[in-house]
Design an enzyme around this catalytic site. Structure first.
Site, PDB file in Angstrom:
ATOM      1  CG  ASP A 162      -0.231  -0.124   2.545  1.00 55.95           C
ATOM      2  OD1 ASP A 162       0.890  -0.670   2.575  1.00 55.95           O
ATOM      3  OD2 ASP A 162      -0.786   0.315   3.565  1.00 55.95           O
ATOM      4  NE  ARG A 172      -0.235   3.917   6.494  1.00 64.41           N
ATOM      5  CZ  ARG A 172      -1.146   4.506   5.736  1.00 64.41           C
ATOM      6  NH1 ARG A 172      -1.182   5.814   5.612  1.00 64.41           N
ATOM      7  NH2 ARG A 172      -2.031   3.775   5.081  1.00 64.41           N
ATOM      8  CG  ASP A 173       2.801   2.083  11.918  1.00 60.90           C
ATOM      9  OD1 ASP A 173       2.099   2.630  11.021  1.00 60.90           O
ATOM     10  OD2 ASP A 173       2.535   2.178  13.118  1.00 60.90           O
ATOM     11  CD  GLU A 174      -1.451   0.249   6.814  1.00 55.33           C
ATOM     12  OE1 GLU A 174      -2.516  -0.324   6.629  1.00 55.33           O
ATOM     13  OE2 GLU A 174      -1.359   1.469   7.017  1.00 55.33           O
ATOM     14  CG  ASP A 195      -4.368  -0.542  -1.452  1.00 57.18           C
ATOM     15  OD1 ASP A 195      -5.286  -1.136  -0.863  1.00 57.18           O
ATOM     16  OD2 ASP A 195      -3.832   0.476  -0.996  1.00 57.18           O
ATOM     17  CD1 TRP A 241      -8.444  -4.290   0.658  1.00 57.57           C
ATOM     18  CD2 TRP A 241     -10.347  -3.354  -0.053  1.00 57.57           C
ATOM     19  NE1 TRP A 241      -8.290  -2.926   0.728  1.00 57.57           N
ATOM     20  CE2 TRP A 241      -9.446  -2.325   0.293  1.00 57.57           C
ATOM     21  CE3 TRP A 241     -11.595  -2.979  -0.541  1.00 57.57           C
ATOM     22  CZ2 TRP A 241      -9.757  -0.970   0.176  1.00 57.57           C
ATOM     23  CZ3 TRP A 241     -11.910  -1.633  -0.664  1.00 57.57           C
ATOM     24  CH2 TRP A 241     -11.012  -0.658  -0.307  1.00 57.57           C
ATOM     25  CD  GLU A 246      -3.543   6.399   2.882  1.00 60.36           C
ATOM     26  OE1 GLU A 246      -2.665   7.043   3.486  1.00 60.36           O
ATOM     27  OE2 GLU A 246      -4.038   5.347   3.318  1.00 60.36           O
TER      28      GLU A 246
HETATM   29  C1  BGC Z   1      -4.093   0.970   3.645  1.00 54.51           C
HETATM   30  C2  BGC Z   1      -4.925   0.940   2.410  1.00 54.51           C
HETATM   31  C3  BGC Z   1      -5.853  -0.213   2.526  1.00 54.51           C
HETATM   32  C4  BGC Z   1      -6.742   0.110   3.680  1.00 54.51           C
HETATM   33  C5  BGC Z   1      -7.892  -0.779   3.900  1.00 54.51           C
HETATM   34  C6  BGC Z   1      -5.006   1.256   4.782  1.00 54.51           C
HETATM   35  O1  BGC Z   1      -4.397   1.428   5.972  1.00 54.51           O
HETATM   36  O2  BGC Z   1      -3.053   1.862   3.560  1.00 54.51           O
HETATM   37  O3  BGC Z   1      -4.367   1.298   1.267  1.00 54.51           O
HETATM   38  O4  BGC Z   1      -6.486  -0.612   1.401  1.00 54.51           O
HETATM   39  O5  BGC Z   1      -6.035   0.331   4.852  1.00 54.51           O
HETATM   40  O6  BGC Z   1      -8.944  -0.047   3.778  1.00 54.51           O
END
Ligand code: BGC
Length: 722
Positions: A334, A338-340, A347, A399, A604
């Site tokens: 995504d 960040r912490d992801e 996406d 998704w 985003e």
């Molecule tokens: C992500 C998105 C993802 C979403 C889910 C977010 O935190 O960065 O791109 O699809 O969460 O809705």
């Protein structure tokens, strides 16, 4: 059978948060004719043979869910061998750090850095030997003192390797080991530092002029023990100050200790998403030439190019390419900062067609879809992110539909039936799942993300204004339709799904269309009904509903789900002029708004930076998310008019249908497809007339639609004057 399967899994005898260690083995190796190192890690590793780095893979072995699959790499190390050889594998937690209680529901893989390796040696006298990982390997401390995928790296040049002890053997599955399947992650570009900025509050910040995923490489000669501390950021705030509050829990810092010698350093086992670095501690004069930003990405071959007479659109396209590059790091992520940085499925489905035009993504997506096969749950549903993190989750429409949309898109672009056959059971199980939870062919009451981050002024909900059940029902129809297409392409019986789609469509129309209108009055609702063929006899009315809404608001209100289709739908129904209005719009909300605000990647949110310069918030504000970049599909497909025909995938048949607009003087796009290079160009001459150029590959059947006429094209260059 590779010898790596005979080796033992080994781990470090010491534990610690962010610990990085060197697993080493020293052995006699005279008269070697050929030597191969096979290796992988739960974590990330760099391998060295006699002090020399092996291969160019960054962050090897990439990321898969270690419960199911783990890629190993094989390197020819013949040239690096000596009479006595030392193999050292520097290993850090990497993505393995995410499999911990604080981030996900714990999973059963090893938590400390662990490796498995074999070294196959053939000697000149014809004999051979195999050195395998086991408890005879030693474990040393590393100059990487701390390593974390989100927090960064601490590196000490003065550190003296300390032996922690022998490696500890442990039992773990070996049937998860697979040879490298995806593209290797590589350093793909090195950028110069553009500017040293002293911010109003006196911070020293270096601007590289472009947001990348990767790391900084610097040259330094401090005194022994001098410290360096560097932070990363994507943006400056409205006062011109360094800003990275949007990284949330990711500290994204480098801490480095000098040893008095001139050194060139870059982080070994982590990465950052950044354009700026802040030098919190820097022990010598700041010279820009001592800093480079190194972009890393899966090593994808670039295939798609686009340019036109509008500089801002060209910048938007460049931003799309960068966000694509930055977020294709072994898995489609995504965001990189960040912490992801996770493989969010929604996406990926939104962007996969654009990505497959921009780059040759076949190998990349195949690996990720094969990951997905192993992560499909027993009931046919999926985690939100692949690799999954053991969250307690219910699948979300749009998704989890990646499971059908991505394989089908790969088939359209690359035409590989064998691949489609491999993914078909996964696609089918997903549709069967939705079928099993639906009521009278409607998927109601699930837990969905909705039209994520839409811009309807009436709501501040991230899930947007469009009814989530409507989105779920629409995607149920779409996935079923694509499953039928896929089944027909590979010759399996789809009669049940033909019955099912008819039922879904009529249930949808009955529930959601009243008096010629979609009952949920949003642009996304109209777009989905039109795109997925869910309008019944009211197609024209719903086009009008959509167009009226755009006129009324003066802009789009769509989020992740509606945005990819809005321009193609407008073009399909003859509203190319409105599509151009939307893409050329510079005021908020629009694609070019971010360009005007200085974006170098796609954002985003439509308003990641608000009109008054404030940030959207610190909660969830990435400046490098590719989803809205899916508009490039329209740039290739409508502005340039390069279209994939569903009945002849892989560009075996091409319909060129460029849409001209008086605000644009020329468009030129090309796709280096598996079938050959395809090019479409149109240019307005000084007499106002347009000249079209099309390049058609040898093995393609091609037609151009110009001024309402169909023209058959021949292989090679075709020039047509309006
Ligand atoms: C992500 C998105 C993802 C979403 C889910 C977010 O935190 O960065 O791109 O699809 O969460 O809705």
């Amino acid at each position: 059978m590779k010898t790596i399967y005979n080796a033992r899994w080994i781990k470090t005898p010491v534990s610690g948060d962010g610990i990085s260690v060197q697993f080493t083995k020293c052995f006699d190796s005279r008269n070697v004719r050929r030597a191969t190192l096979n290796v992988t890690a739960m974590g990330v590793y760099n391998a060295f043979v006699n002090g020399r780095r092996v291969g160019k893979y960054v962050l090897a072995p990439g990321w898969t869910d270690y419960r199911h699959r783990l890629q190993y790499q094989s390197y020819d190390i013949t040239e690096l061998m000596k009479n006595e050889t030392v193999v050292a594998i520097s290993t850090a937690p990497g993505w393995n750090a995410l499999y911990r209680k604080d981030f996900c529901d714990d999973v059963d893989c090893e938590k400390e850095p662990a490796i498995i390796a074999s070294i196959d040696i053939k000697y000149s006298d014809g004999s051979s030997e195999c050195v395998l990982t086991d408890s005879s390997w030693s474990v040393y401390s590393d100059a990487v003192v701390y390593s974390h995928i989100y927090n960064g790296e601490t590196f000490d040049e003065t550190a003296v390797p300390e032996k922690f002890g022998n490696a500890v053997e442990f039992d773990y599955k070996k049937n998860i080991l697979i040879p490298q399947q995806g593209e290797e992650i590589r350093e793909i570009q090195t950028l110069d530092a553009k500017k040293l900025i002293i911010t109003p509050s006196g911070d020293k910040v270096i601007d590289f002029g472009q947001e990348i995923t990767g790391y900084v490489r610097f040259k330094i000669k401090g005194e022994h023990g001098d410290k360096v501390k560097i932070l990363h950021g994507e943006m400056l705030d409205k006062n011109g100050e360094f800003y990275n509050a949007n990284y949330r829990g990711a500290k994204a810092e480098i801490n480095y200790t000098c040893d008095g010698k001139t050194r060139v350093y870059n982080p070994q086992h982590t990465f950052f998403g950044f354009r700026y670095i802040k030098l919190c501690d820097w022990c010598e004069e700041i010279r820009l030439e001592n800093f480079k930003a190194v972009a890393v990405s899966s090593d994808l071959r670039r295939t798609g190019y686009f340019e036109c007479s509008d500089a801002k659109l060209n910048k938007l396209f460049s931003n799309i390419i960068w966000s694509n590059t930055d977020n294709f790091l072994d898995i489609p992520t995504d965001c990189p900062q960040r912490d992801e940085r996770l493989g969010w499925t929604g996406d990926a489905q939104v962007f996969c067609k654009t990505a497959a035009l921009n780059f040759d993504t076949k190998k990349f997506f195949t690996k990720w879809l094969d990951d997905a096969i192993t992560e499909q749950k027993e009931d046919g549903s999926f985690p939100h992110v692949i690799p999954g993190l053991n969250w307690d989750e219910k699948p979300s429409a749009a998704w989890a539909d990646f499971a059908v949309i991505v394989p089908w898109t790969l088939y359209l672009v690359y035409g590989d039936k064998e691949l489609l056959k491999r993914h078909y059971p996964m696609m089918k199980r997903w549709v069967d799942y939705v079928d099993s939870v639906s009521t009278n062919h409607l998927w109601l009451g699930g837990e969905h993300f909705g039209d994520w981050l839409d811009f309807s002024p009436e709501t501040t909900e991230c899930g947007g204004k469009t009814d989530k059940d409507l989105i779920a029902c629409a995607f149920f129809a779409y996935s079923t339709e694509l499953l039928i297409n896929a089944g027909n392409a590979i010759g399996v019986d789809v009669s049940y799904y033909e019955y099912l789609i008819a039922e879904i469509k009529s249930a949808f129309i009955k529930k959601y269309i009243k008096d010629g209108r979609i009952v949920c009055d949003t642009q996304t609702a109209c777009i989905l009904a039109l795109k997925f063929g869910l309008c019944g006899l009211d197609e024209e009315n719903i086009v009008k509903q959509l167009v009226d809404s755009i006129k009324e608001y003066g802009h789009m209100t769509t989020g992740f789900v509606g945005t990819p289709y809005i321009l193609p739908i407008l073009s399909r129904y003859g509203y190319s002029k409105i599509a151009y209005d939307l893409i050329l719009r510079t005021k908020f909300p629009s694609w070019l708004y971010s360009v005007e605000k200085g974006a170098t990647t796609t954002w985003e949110h439509w308003d990641s930076i608000k009109e008054n310069g404030d940030m959207w918030s610190t909660d969830m504000n990435s400046f490098n998310h590719y989803a809205y970049g899916a508009v490039a599909e329209w740039m290739y497909g409508n502005m340039a008019g390069i279209n994939i025909c569903e009945d002849a995938p892989a560009f075996k048949k091409i319909i060129f249908s460029p849409e001209t607009d008086e605000r644009i003087n020329y468009v030129k796009a090309s796709v280096d497809s598996q079938n050959g290079v395809i090019l479409s160009e149109w240019r307005r001459g000084s007499d106002g007339r347009i000249t079209y150029t099309f390049i058609v590959p040898e093995n393609s059947e091609a037609y151009a639609y110009i001024g309402g006429k169909e023209i058959k094209l021949s292989a090679g260059e075709n020039i047509i004057k309006e």
